[in-house]
Structures are given as C-alpha cells and as structure tokens.
Design an enzyme around this catalytic site. Sequence first.
Site, PDB file in Angstrom:
ATOM      1  N   LYS A 127     -18.355  10.448 -12.199  1.00  0.00           N
ATOM      2  CA  LYS A 127     -17.328  10.834 -11.237  1.00  0.00           C
ATOM      3  C   LYS A 127     -16.197   9.820 -11.232  1.00  0.00           C
ATOM      4  O   LYS A 127     -16.385   8.679 -10.845  1.00  0.00           O
ATOM      5  CB  LYS A 127     -17.903  10.924  -9.814  1.00  0.00           C
ATOM      6  CG  LYS A 127     -16.880  11.544  -8.839  1.00  0.00           C
ATOM      7  CD  LYS A 127     -17.206  11.341  -7.399  1.00  0.00           C
ATOM      8  CE  LYS A 127     -16.634  10.070  -6.840  1.00  0.00           C
ATOM      9  NZ  LYS A 127     -15.163  10.075  -6.669  1.00  0.00           N
TER      10      LYS A 127
ATOM     11  N   SER B  62     -15.888  -1.091  -4.620  1.00  0.00           N
ATOM     12  CA  SER B  62     -15.864  -2.077  -3.545  1.00  0.00           C
ATOM     13  C   SER B  62     -17.269  -2.555  -3.202  1.00  0.00           C
ATOM     14  O   SER B  62     -18.262  -1.849  -3.404  1.00  0.00           O
ATOM     15  CB  SER B  62     -15.220  -1.480  -2.296  1.00  0.00           C
ATOM     16  OG  SER B  62     -16.112  -0.567  -1.693  1.00  0.00           O
ATOM     17  N   THR B  63     -17.336  -3.773  -2.666  1.00  0.00           N
ATOM     18  CA  THR B  63     -18.627  -4.319  -2.252  1.00  0.00           C
ATOM     19  C   THR B  63     -19.232  -3.481  -1.118  1.00  0.00           C
ATOM     20  O   THR B  63     -20.444  -3.284  -1.068  1.00  0.00           O
ATOM     21  CB  THR B  63     -18.459  -5.791  -1.846  1.00  0.00           C
ATOM     22  OG1 THR B  63     -18.171  -6.540  -3.034  1.00  0.00           O
ATOM     23  CG2 THR B  63     -19.716  -6.356  -1.216  1.00  0.00           C
TER      24      THR B  63
ATOM     25  N   GLU C 125     -20.923  -3.343 -10.099  1.00  0.00           N
ATOM     26  CA  GLU C 125     -19.837  -4.263 -10.440  1.00  0.00           C
ATOM     27  C   GLU C 125     -18.834  -4.141  -9.306  1.00  0.00           C
ATOM     28  O   GLU C 125     -18.146  -3.136  -9.198  1.00  0.00           O
ATOM     29  CB  GLU C 125     -19.255  -3.876 -11.808  1.00  0.00           C
ATOM     30  CG  GLU C 125     -18.576  -5.029 -12.501  1.00  0.00           C
ATOM     31  CD  GLU C 125     -17.139  -5.139 -12.075  1.00  0.00           C
ATOM     32  OE1 GLU C 125     -16.897  -5.850 -11.072  1.00  0.00           O
ATOM     33  OE2 GLU C 125     -16.281  -4.516 -12.680  1.00  0.00           O
TER      34      GLU C 125
ATOM     35  N   CYS D 294     -10.717  -6.321 -10.183  1.00  0.00           N
ATOM     36  CA  CYS D 294     -11.790  -6.950  -9.414  1.00  0.00           C
ATOM     37  C   CYS D 294     -11.944  -8.419  -9.777  1.00  0.00           C
ATOM     38  O   CYS D 294     -12.336  -9.227  -8.954  1.00  0.00           O
ATOM     39  CB  CYS D 294     -13.092  -6.207  -9.616  1.00  0.00           C
ATOM     40  SG  CYS D 294     -13.397  -5.826 -11.342  1.00  0.00           S
TER      41      CYS D 294
ATOM     42  N   GLU E 172     -10.777  -9.850  -0.493  1.00  0.00           N
ATOM     43  CA  GLU E 172     -10.145  -9.280  -1.673  1.00  0.00           C
ATOM     44  C   GLU E 172      -8.964  -8.423  -1.232  1.00  0.00           C
ATOM     45  O   GLU E 172      -9.123  -7.497  -0.448  1.00  0.00           O
ATOM     46  CB  GLU E 172     -11.172  -8.416  -2.420  1.00  0.00           C
ATOM     47  CG  GLU E 172     -10.659  -7.864  -3.719  1.00  0.00           C
ATOM     48  CD  GLU E 172     -11.756  -7.188  -4.526  1.00  0.00           C
ATOM     49  OE1 GLU E 172     -12.579  -6.470  -3.920  1.00  0.00           O
ATOM     50  OE2 GLU E 172     -11.787  -7.365  -5.754  1.00  0.00           O
TER      51      GLU E 172
END
Lengths: 499, 286
Positions: A183, A236-237, A257, A291, A388
């Site tokens: 996706k 995203s985390t 990741e 990232c 971030e």
Amino acid sequence: MTFLDYAPAPESRSILDLRSDYGLFIDGEWRAGRGTPFASISPATEEHIASIASANEADVDAAVSAARRAYEKTWSRMSGADRGKYLFRIARLVQERARELAVAESLDNGKPIKESRDVDVPLVAAWFFYYAGWADKLDHAGLGAAPSALGVAAQVIPWNFPLLMLAWKIAPALAAGNTVVLKPAETTPLTALLFADIVRQAGLPAGVVNIITGAGETGAALVAHPDVDKVAFTGSTAVGRAIAKTVAGTHKRLTLELGGKAANIVFDDAPIDQAVEGIVNGIFFNQGHVCCAGSRLLVQESIHDEVVDRLKDRLSTLRLGDPLDKNTDIGAINSREQLDRIRELSAVGEAEGAERWTAECAIPDNGFWFAPTIFTNVSTSSRIAREEIFGPVLSVLTFRTPAEAIAKANNTPYGLSAGIWSDKGSRILAVADQLRAGVVWANTFNRFDPASPFGGYKESGYGREGGVHGLAAYLKPGSSALAAPATRSQKAARKGAAK
Amino acid sequence: MTRLAVPKTYKLYIGGKFPRSESGRVYEVASASGSFLANAAQASRKDARDAVAAARAAVGGWSGTTAYNRGQVLYRIAELLEGRRAQFVSEVADAEGVTTAAATAQVDTAIDRWVWYAGWADKYAQVAGNGNPVAGPYFNISVPEPTGVVAVIAPQDSSLLGFVSALAPALVAGNTVVIVASQSMPLPAISLSEVLATSDVPGGVVNILTGSPAEIAPWLASHADVNAIDLVGAGDLDWVALQIDAAETLKRVLAPENGPDAAAPALSRITAFTETKTVWHTKGLL
C-alpha cells in the site's frame, strides 16, 4: 534577469500517459475499489492528477488471498533462478521507463526532478538489480542451507520516496520467494500504480505483486489481516508503535523503519566546503522529508559562526519552485498537513527562544512551500531539537569536546542515522563507534545503496533494509542453521530429564 | 553428633551487590518434594527499576571492553562454575527433584554453554557483519553492536540450564541484563550470582531478580530504558500484553519458547540483541 537567474527549464510532462482514475491492482488485474475514491494532487500546484481507488477490508482480503494463491501455486514453487530473472526484467523496465517514472514522481510528490531523475529512480533500478541476483543464492545468505520464504508480505510505505520505498520493500521480498500486497501512501500513489504496469510488462505471474491504495484504515486492515506472514512498514514512529501492537502475539515477522532526528557533527578540522555541502544535502535534500535527515547540526563552538555564515550564503543560492524544472533545488512540501506541521514546529522553535533565519525566495502562489530555514541558539531541550520536523528546517547546536558531541548526538529516543565531519580518521572511527545510530555517514551524508543495510536503533525501528540483512528480513532460517552440536553432557542431560 | 548446617540467605543481585528486596518481602521456596529450602526475595517494581538503572550504568563499560576480553570473562564464569560443580549439582537436585546424575548433566551442560558462548564473543561480528560493495567511492562496513539493556524472563521449568541459556547469549555482544529467575526454582540462579560476582563480570552487567514474573515483567516490558525483552520463559504469563507494552517503546522482543529446547544455543540468540550499524566513509587520494 541577473546572471544568477535561470530561465525556466521544465521537464516535459508529455511523456506521461496518465489515466483519469486508477483502480486496485489485485491478482494481475485492475479492479474497482469498494471504498470512497480520493484524489491525488500535485503539491506544487494543487492540481488534480487522478482519482484513486480506496481499498476497504474486503478489497484487502481479496488482495491478500490473491497473494496467498500466487505464493502457494506459483511463486514458492518457482526456481530461484526464474524469480531472479523476473526481478532483472523489472530492473531493466524501470531503467527503460526512468524518465516517465521520474516525471510522475516529481508531479505527485513535489520533489525536484533532478532528485527523482538522478537519485530515486536510478536507485529503484539498482535495488531490483541487486536483489535479483540473490534469488538463486539464498543458501549463501547466512541462514543455513535452503532458507525458506515467509509467505505473504504486507508492506506499507511512506510518501517521501514513493517508488524507492516500493523497491526497498518489493525487491527483497520477491527475491526471497514471498508474494506481496503493498500500500503506497495516500498522497503519493501514482508511481506505485505505474509500477503495476511494469509488473504487467515483466509478465510476473498474477498475484505475486498486488498494489492497493487507500488511507490509514486500508493500511491498518492490511497489517491486521490474519493471513499475512510478514509486515514491513516505513513511516512515523507513532504508526510504527501501533503496528507493533497489532502484530503482538501473532506469528507475523515485523520490520519497522521509523522516524529520526539525526545529528550531523562537524568538528573544527572538518573540510568546511564539503561539510557545508553535506549539511545542505543532509537536511534540504527532498525538502527535508527524509527519515534519516541530518536535522540537528552539532557544530564545534570554535567554527560555529563561520559554518552558519557559509550555510546562509549557500542556502541563498538554492532555487525553490516548480519540481519539474531541472534547475529546482527545493520542491514542494508534500501536503498541506505536513506544511502545517512544519509551520507549527517552527513557530514553537521561535517561541522557545531559538533564532530563526529563512532564505529569501519567492514562494509560488499555489501549492505547499516552505523556504529553507535555520534555527541557531537552539537548546537541547527545545522541541525543534527533539522532535522530527520532516521538513527543510535545520536546528543548530554547539559542542566543545568530542565527548559532548557524542552525548548530545545520542540524546534522543531515535537512532536512525548520524553524520561526522572531520579530517582525522581515528576520531571519525572512535566517534562512529559511540554513536547509537544504524547508519553513520563520515564526510558524506544521505548516501544510499542496495548493498548497504539501512535501519535504526531504539525508537527508529528494527530490522534492516538493503544488503544481505535486508534479505534475511524476508527469510526463515534453513534447518541446518541450528547452531551448536550437542555435547556429551547435553545428551546426558536429555537422558536425565527423560527419567 | 551431626553438625547443624548454616543456611544461606538468598537475596537479589543488583549492581554487583546483594540487596534484599526494598519491599521487605520474601516468599518460601520449597523443594520438589515440598520441604522448606529457603526464603527468596520477592522483588518489587522498585527493585526492577533499580536493576534497570544498574544495568544502564554498566552498558558503557561492558560494551566498551574488547571482544577478546568479554570472551575471557564469560569463559571465567565457566571456570568458576566448574569449581563449584558439586554445590550446583546439589542445588539443582534439590530444586528440581531430579537424580544426581540428571542434575550433574544439567550443571555440566550449563558450564559448557558458557564456554560455547564465550567463544562467540570475538567471532559473531565477523559472521553477522559485512563489507558492502556500494556503487561509489566509499568505504562501507556493517557491524553488529549491542542493543543496550536486555530484560529476560528466564525459563520457568529449569533452575540453572534454562537460566544460563537465556542469560549467556545476551551478554556476548556487550549488552547488560536484568533477568527474572524461575519463580519456583530460583535458588541455583541466585547462587550463580555469587559466581558472576567473582568472575570479573563488572557489577551491573547481570542483575538477577527473584519473585513473581507476572508482577515484575510488566514493569520491565514498559520501562523506557530497557531496549529489548526476551520472553523465553514468559509462556505462562499474559505475554501478548507484555509484547504490547514493549511496543510502546519499540523494544526488540523474543517470543516465549517451551520444552527442553527452549533457549537452545544459537547464534541467532546473540544477534537478536544486536543492532547493525553501517558506517560510510568517503575515499579519495587528496
């Protein structure tokens, strides 16, 4: 026009032959999605590019079923050599259609054409070429003889490098013998949908690669699907955490990741000209939507003013504007939502006392833009030093000793990447040893290669992509990989336990 | 007249010291046949946090030693264990109710396991690392490094071998460990801490908690300063909930294993608690 101005040099869009709407690519054919379609727009102009299907749970199920059938009936039975040949075909098709893919990427994502043309798309081809060669050499992957594929891989990718992230996910998965449901991100589905046509041209058996589009719910349904054996996510985390919770207690293998807040450390003996270029490349490449971006500049106190002055000079020469213009350095921010976040965090940076400098450049009337920005006098506790931003915003901090640089660099829950600039080899290696980051660039930054593992420490995720490590993420060890032969006393222990 | 024995007080092992639980709690440990063996400390949340703090403080020193040195320290554990073989055979036999022969075999295997893992300390990086042929003028190398602080729920049905099998591999790369011993058979693990304390293993590198894994494990799984958790012995706990707790800080997690092959010796148990670091450097003649 002064001598520093450039005449417009737009890359032609005529190479694109886009459809007005795109369906889901499932089992080798295009199907309508059962969710509500959405529009993909150009972030540079906000023009409508195409209407994109949205996959609901039933569509996700159909895609996973197709991948399962293809795995059982075709792909897992095919020789590694043949799987490899399909991947080589894909690599060549990507090279043949490179111009078209680069234009589509810049149109849909907003990144400068010189980056999509010279970085993203060539790396996509390289990734398929690299993993193609692994397909019939899995015995040498360090997992014992005859390691096996996992099965169906669910892959969810971000919007910052849409086609490149697709390649990072699909190439090793197919080489290892898995089938995939991928996706792409909601704001950048276009190149993944063009890739579906490359899959067709390569003659890949139906169902080996399935591309489904949609928003977060589609991705959530995909990773939660019980017939998925492997989940790979880049993003995203926060979403990574949610996925780790979703797959907890299941048999699914997971690689994540996630975010980063990389330190780019510049020592006073660094080659300054190269360092300045590296800093610019580290944080302003791809509008900072990276990232592993070097978003925290740690510069030794004695050269702080010189480095910052040179940075400002350099940034003043960057050209912001039409992503399809071959002279553009800084393209569009990918979405209004992301632009809002960059603006919000930048405002926080000012409110928390950092000094803001923004390059002077004309901002186009339409689309989403953010001029390159530097914050100096940033404290380690400031949100712009910790969170971030994922945009063209650099936070500058200082240090006096190598130990302080290391401590500050590691003072983050992230651990994806880091940079070191110095002319002293022994110091570079000692500092690299101490940095808690998965990729360390010394006297360079933001280099990527399919042979080189990439991935984070700590809350930047786990698992590696690239190299043999990236291949192992899609394999089960072969039976002979069981390590220690039983010793005499172990055999006796088993006998004793049986009593 | 038979001599009246001097029983040992079994305590926790945290930061190289042997404290009682700060909670003041103990629980009775019985032999397989039901007779009283000792009171073991019942570790609390605060004990777990103290153990994590001690482990964190020890990461720099332990991971900073040379691989050769770490291998020698781990080998020294085997040497000292060998010297106290009779004591451990007796403790394992008492704890598990097995024959002396079976207890001896277990202790011998545990000793051999330290030897096997000790030998990996200066080799695993060569097997798990790479030089990478990137397409450009760069030196590029990938090496595994320790993850940091590893929490371990030791196998619950093995008093010594299971404990050692889970502990040793986590130490090889230079991680420090907080390990929760078998709840019903904790005494050999506590005695092992005496071996560790005299084996040149720096204080804080191994921290041993006894008590209820069900009580302690959630604090370890959710602790932000724990980088990885090995749930090998957590099969009877709500380990899915532990895994969900661990996801909040994106810990590396190993799932429960059951049976006699739980925590079987494998290179993958070492590499599970490592991070691959890839270093690029430019090449140039000028």
